[in-house]
Design a protein around this motif. Structure first.
Motif, PDB file in Angstrom:
ATOM      1  N   ALA A   1    -116.580  22.143  96.950  1.00  8.71           N
ATOM      2  CA  ALA A   1    -115.968  20.974  96.249  1.00  8.71           C
ATOM      3  C   ALA A   1    -114.980  21.363  95.030  1.00  8.71           C
ATOM      4  O   ALA A   1    -113.678  20.722  95.327  1.00  8.71           O
ATOM      5  N   ARG A   2    -115.101  22.290  94.593  1.00 14.05           N
ATOM      6  CA  ARG A   2    -114.099  22.542  93.389  1.00 14.05           C
ATOM      7  C   ARG A   2    -112.844  23.088  94.289  1.00 14.05           C
ATOM      8  O   ARG A   2    -111.719  22.944  93.978  1.00 14.05           O
TER       9      ARG A   2
ATOM     10  N   ALA B   1    -110.944  20.343  95.631  1.00 13.96           N
ATOM     11  CA  ALA B   1    -110.223  19.642  94.768  1.00 13.96           C
ATOM     12  C   ALA B   1    -108.999  20.310  94.177  1.00 13.96           C
ATOM     13  O   ALA B   1    -108.105  19.448  93.486  1.00 13.96           O
ATOM     14  N   THR B   2    -109.212  21.552  93.957  1.00 10.71           N
ATOM     15  CA  THR B   2    -107.973  22.470  93.459  1.00 10.71           C
ATOM     16  C   THR B   2    -106.895  23.192  94.352  1.00 10.71           C
ATOM     17  O   THR B   2    -105.827  23.735  94.145  1.00 10.71           O
TER      18      THR B   2
ATOM     19  N   ALA C   1    -105.004  18.681  99.204  1.00 13.63           N
ATOM     20  CA  ALA C   1    -104.705  17.034  98.458  1.00 13.63           C
ATOM     21  C   ALA C   1    -103.511  16.493  99.395  1.00 13.63           C
ATOM     22  O   ALA C   1    -103.695  15.233  99.167  1.00 13.63           O
TER      23      ALA C   1
END
Length: 77
Positions: free
Chosen positions: A56-57, A60-61, A66
């Motif tokens: 997840a991290r 997300a980064t 994104a």
């Protein structure tokens, strides 16, 4: 000790997902679980429980991911 990228692991309703990992990755996960336990003052958790928050991290980064998600959500709307 340096600050770890993960914080305490939240309990959540799991979805079963089976993967195979190289032995070196499993050893590193076990070492990370131990370090996380020491950093949070809790017992080391099962290494497999680290995988979801790490993924997840990572996602997300990831800027490209994104951007892709934003683009796709605009296309659906």
């Amino acid at each position: 000790m340096s600050k770890l990228k993960l914080a305490a692991i939240e309990d959540d309703k799991p979805v079963r997902f089976t993967i195979e990992l190289p032995a070196t990755v499993h050893r590193d996960l076990a070492a990370y679980a131990e370090a996380l336990g020491q950093a949070t003052g809790k017992a080391a958790i099962e290494p497999a429980k680290l995988i979801p928050p790490m993924l997840a991290r990572f996602m997300a980064t990831d800027r490209a991911f994104a951007k892709l998600r934003r683009t796709r959500s605009k296309q659906v709307a």
